[in-house]
Design a protein around this motif. Structure first.
Motif, PDB file in Angstrom:
ATOM      1  N   GLY B  63      41.505  44.068  42.155  1.00  0.00           N
ATOM      2  CA  GLY B  63      42.410  43.023  42.888  1.00  0.00           C
ATOM      3  C   GLY B  63      41.788  41.733  43.221  1.00  0.00           C
ATOM      4  O   GLY B  63      42.543  40.727  43.459  1.00  0.00           O
ATOM      5  N   LEU B  64      40.523  42.184  43.765  1.00  0.00           N
ATOM      6  CA  LEU B  64      39.955  40.902  44.294  1.00  0.00           C
ATOM      7  C   LEU B  64      39.582  40.069  43.066  1.00  0.00           C
ATOM      8  O   LEU B  64      39.631  38.769  43.085  1.00  0.00           O
ATOM      9  CB  LEU B  64      38.404  41.408  44.531  1.00  0.00           C
ATOM     10  N   SER B  65      39.322  40.466  41.721  1.00  0.00           N
ATOM     11  CA  SER B  65      39.073  39.715  40.486  1.00  0.00           C
ATOM     12  C   SER B  65      40.550  38.946  40.376  1.00  0.00           C
ATOM     13  O   SER B  65      40.361  37.737  39.791  1.00  0.00           O
ATOM     14  CB  SER B  65      39.150  40.640  39.206  1.00  0.00           C
ATOM     15  N   ALA B  66      41.379  39.452  40.600  1.00  0.00           N
ATOM     16  CA  ALA B  66      42.801  38.628  40.575  1.00  0.00           C
ATOM     17  C   ALA B  66      42.758  37.604  41.142  1.00  0.00           C
ATOM     18  O   ALA B  66      43.328  36.558  40.875  1.00  0.00           O
ATOM     19  CB  ALA B  66      44.037  39.811  40.471  1.00  0.00           C
ATOM     20  N   LEU B  67      42.446  37.930  42.589  1.00  0.00           N
ATOM     21  CA  LEU B  67      42.739  36.535  43.517  1.00  0.00           C
ATOM     22  C   LEU B  67      41.990  35.534  43.108  1.00  0.00           C
ATOM     23  O   LEU B  67      42.055  34.264  43.164  1.00  0.00           O
ATOM     24  CB  LEU B  67      42.244  37.312  45.096  1.00  0.00           C
ATOM     25  N   ILE B  68      40.519  35.905  42.585  1.00  0.00           N
ATOM     26  CA  ILE B  68      39.491  34.784  42.259  1.00  0.00           C
ATOM     27  C   ILE B  68      40.071  34.164  40.883  1.00  0.00           C
ATOM     28  O   ILE B  68      39.935  33.103  40.689  1.00  0.00           O
ATOM     29  CB  ILE B  68      38.398  35.579  42.010  1.00  0.00           C
ATOM     30  N   GLY B  69      40.732  34.871  40.077  1.00  0.00           N
ATOM     31  CA  GLY B  69      41.310  34.269  38.891  1.00  0.00           C
ATOM     32  C   GLY B  69      42.401  33.187  39.277  1.00  0.00           C
ATOM     33  O   GLY B  69      42.523  32.056  38.740  1.00  0.00           O
ATOM     34  N   ILE B  70      43.311  33.769  40.348  1.00  0.00           N
ATOM     35  CA  ILE B  70      44.344  32.845  40.589  1.00  0.00           C
ATOM     36  C   ILE B  70      43.819  31.642  41.361  1.00  0.00           C
ATOM     37  O   ILE B  70      44.044  30.528  41.214  1.00  0.00           O
ATOM     38  CB  ILE B  70      45.148  33.674  41.597  1.00  0.00           C
ATOM     39  N   TRP B  71      42.648  31.788  42.117  1.00  0.00           N
ATOM     40  CA  TRP B  71      42.130  30.964  42.947  1.00  0.00           C
ATOM     41  C   TRP B  71      41.574  29.808  42.135  1.00  0.00           C
ATOM     42  O   TRP B  71      41.848  28.478  42.115  1.00  0.00           O
ATOM     43  CB  TRP B  71      40.733  31.460  43.959  1.00  0.00           C
ATOM     44  N   HIS B  72      40.897  30.319  41.003  1.00  0.00           N
ATOM     45  CA  HIS B  72      40.349  29.132  39.998  1.00  0.00           C
ATOM     46  C   HIS B  72      41.482  28.320  39.338  1.00  0.00           C
ATOM     47  O   HIS B  72      41.480  27.302  38.993  1.00  0.00           O
ATOM     48  CB  HIS B  72      39.813  30.000  38.936  1.00  0.00           C
ATOM     49  N   HIS B  73      42.661  29.036  38.940  1.00  0.00           N
ATOM     50  CA  HIS B  73      43.759  28.386  38.412  1.00  0.00           C
ATOM     51  C   HIS B  73      44.394  27.468  39.288  1.00  0.00           C
ATOM     52  O   HIS B  73      44.603  26.140  38.819  1.00  0.00           O
ATOM     53  CB  HIS B  73      44.897  29.383  37.822  1.00  0.00           C
TER      54      HIS B  73
END
Lengths: 532, 115
Positions: B63-73
């Motif tokens: 879930g944390l990874s998803a948040l990081i990915g979204i943040w990058h985008h």
């Protein structure tokens, strides 16, 4: 027989079958019909000639016998069976005119006979206006007598004649004419028989050909069906092979995962003078490669480094990051052993990787420097990892004091270019222990909706007895994991360090190389390695 | 937008921001859907996203990874990602991983009042 008879023209001859309608519709006023045949009748007649397939066929005994019989019956030198074609008279059988096969279709004689229904008798050709000009009469043969009966088909077409010729004038009786007409009828019967045989043979040949074609089609159909069955079988075999391959692939992947996990973990912890080390790896799934990693290794002649980390995610991609992380940490430490610099290097390496921004990890990286008095100075840096726990004897009553070692501000490694890491320093004295773990431990469920958490772990550790040994600490923690109702749902890595009390050395660091024990549990594969 | 297993996601415009309400478990099975769904929103022009995490029961490292990915985008799109009403445990994860320094977090009223 042959009897002399007065000549009489226009003798009515018998014909086989019913009276021909077409010919009868054009009755001839004289023995000689007009100079040319009725075109419509002639075209039908020629079609009939073609139908019997007799023209230009080889000599045939049956027709030869009829010609011979006619010559004998009428005592004439020449008798023929002639078929009248478009522009020629072709002899199917010739008696007395060896070598002659056909003559032109000149007026008189045969050409005239086929234009009428009855037999034609010319007792003296020289007295006949038409016949007197015929080449047979005027030529070397010098024919003086001619009699012919038409060969008439059942549908009334006159194909040709059976005729007799002599070099002197003759007279035929009515009976003779009937005989000649009968001979023509026999020829017709023979032609019919022959055509029937031809048709039978042809039909038989066609039937066989049809059968052959049918058999060929059947053979091809069978061949196609066989090929189709073959394809189906091959397809089934391919599917089966694919299933088996997939099965093998799964087995290979599981094996690969297991192998990879073993390669990612250090084969065994080294023996570090003055330290007791122990570790444990719990794989939640035998099929999936987890992302936890740890290692202990010498940095130089005196200092040692240790780390424990956790790559976000699972599977082979996570494993590649695990491998990259582990190798980078070791390499970076040899370049610059400062834990902050090492984590910075790992951050850079992960961001440069093809999975940049998608794969990151948390890690604790520690540097051990022996102080010479049995204690170790520890610098521990964190990159977003859960805290380590430091266990110290508490007041000499066998109790344990537990402190979270939590360098503040360390960020996830490999997620952000601007990531900052934090470090803290402390000393491990004799009797002290240090436990590093991955969050699979603190996120293990203790009951419905409740996790062990850092608080639970800290409370558990506080229940240990001092002095704490690394092996015992790992063993107890594994025991805790197994006591949980569901067990851990993620991989769990444990790494413990402890400094034995002087003289005690129950698990002396002087001991031989670390041993490795692996045992299977209900929920996965355990790799248990500890240094005694 | 996304309804994977135990995760539901819905969104609403709130002025210039888009509030994404996440409810359920964010884990290995649901995180990819969450990540893809919110990234789709960003690509569709919702560059400034606030994810309301108040109904999140569970969030692990994926879930944390998803948040990081979204943040990058969001950052690449010139926008920003913020979190609102972060449950205590997730807050501790964010703090532990240092992500709280790049992901601004807001109290309850910031996300919910108008959305």
């Amino acid at each position: 027989m042959p009897q002399q008879a007065s000549a009489h023209h226009g003798v009515s001859g018998r014909v086989n079958g019913p009276a021909p309608a077409r010919a009868a519709s054009a009755p001839s006023p004289s023995p000689y019909p007009g100079p040319g045949p009725d075109p419509e009748v002639e075209s039908g007649r020629l079609a009939a000639v073609r139908r019997y397939e007799i023209l230009d066929t080889p000599p045939d005994g049956a027709f030869d016998r009829i010609a011979g019989l006619a010559a004998r019956l009428f005592d004439v030198p020449v008798a023929t069976v002639a078929i009248v074609d478009v522009d020629r008279v072709w002899f199917k059988a010739v008696h007395g005119l060896e070598g002659v096969t056909q003559i032109g279709r000149g007026p008189g004689l045969c050409a005239s006979t086929v234009l009428r229904d009855e037999a034609l008798v010319i007792p003296d050709t020289l007295l006949d206006p038409l016949a007197s000009t015929n080449p047979l009469v005027t030529g070397p043969m010098g024919v003086r007598f001619y009699a012919a009966a038409p060969i008439v088909t059942s549908d009334g077409y006159r194909l040709g004649t059976v005729n007799i010729l002599d070099t002197r004038p003759r007279v035929l009786t009515e009976e003779d004419v009937a005989t000649l007409t009968d001979l023509a009828g026999i020829v017709m019967d023979e032609l019919e028989l022959r055509l029937s045989a031809i048709r039978t043979v042809r039909d038989e040949r066609e039937r066989r050909e049809a059968e052959r074609r049918h058999a060929e089609q059947e053979r091809r159909r069978a061949e196609r069906e066989r090929a189709a069955r073959e394809r189906e079988r091959a397809e089934r075999e391919r599917e089966q092979a694919a299933r088996e391959r997939a099965e093998r692939d799964r087995a290979a992947l599981a094996s690969f995962a297991s192998t990879l996990q073993r390669t990612l973990l250090p084969p065994a912890l080294p023996a570090v003078p003055g330290l007791e080390l122990a570790c444990h790896y719990h794989a939640a799934s035998a099929d999936d490669v987890g992302g936890d990693f740890y290692d202990v290794f010498p940095v130089d002649d005196t200092r040692w480094a240790f780390f424990l980390g956790d790559v976000c995610g699972k599977g082979v991609q996570a494993a590649t990051v695990t491998s990259l992380a582990r190798n980078t940490l070791r390499a970076a430490a040899h370049h610059d052993a400062d834990p902050l610099a090492v984590l910075g290097m790992l951050n850079t390496a992960l961001l440069a990787d093809v999975w940049a921004g998608r794969r990151y990890c948390t890690a604790l990286f520690g540097l051990l420097t022996p102080d010479g008095d049995g204690t170790f100075s520890v610098t521990l840096a964190s990159g977003g990892h859960p805290p380590a726990y430091r266990l110290r004897p508490d007041g000499g009553h066998g109790g344990v004091r537990v402190d979270a070692v939590r360098p503040e501000g360390g960020m996830l490694i490999g997620a952000l270019p601007e990531a900052r890491f934090a470090a803290t320093a402390f000393r491990l004295r004799p009797g002290d222990g240090l436990l590093l773990y991955s969050d699979g431990l603190t996120e293990a469920a203790t009951g419905p909706g409740t996790l062990l958490g850092e608080e639970g772990l800290a409370a558990f550790l506080a229940g240990r007895a001092a002095p704490v040994g690394a092996a015992e600490l790992v063993r107890d923690t594994v025991g805790l994991l197994h006591s949980l109702p569901e067990g851990p749902r993620d991989d769990v890595a444990l790494l413990a360090l402890s400094v034995p009390l002087p003289g005690a050395a129950p698990h002396g660091t002087e001991a031989a190389a670390p041993t490795t024990a692996a045992r299977e549990t209900d929920d996965g594969e355990e790799h248990d390695r500890r240094d005694r | 937008m996304t309804d994977d297993f135990d995760l539901t996601v819905e969104h609403a415009r709130d002025g210039d921001r888009t509030v994404v309400r996440v409810a359920g478990d964010v884990d290995l099975t649901t995180a990819p859907g969450l990540r893809a769904g919110v990234i789709d929103l960003i690509e569709a022009g919702h560059r400034d996203v606030v994810m309301d995490m108040s109904k999140v029961r569970f969030c692990d490292s994926t879930g944390l990874s998803a948040l990081i990915g979204i943040w990058h985008h969001a950052r690449q799109a010139g926008g920003a990602l913020g979190l609102a009403v972060v449950p205590g445990r997730l807050q501790r994860m964010l703090s532990m991983t240092g992500l709280d320094t790049v992901l601004p977090t807001y109290p309850a009223d910031a996300a919910g009042s108008r959305g």
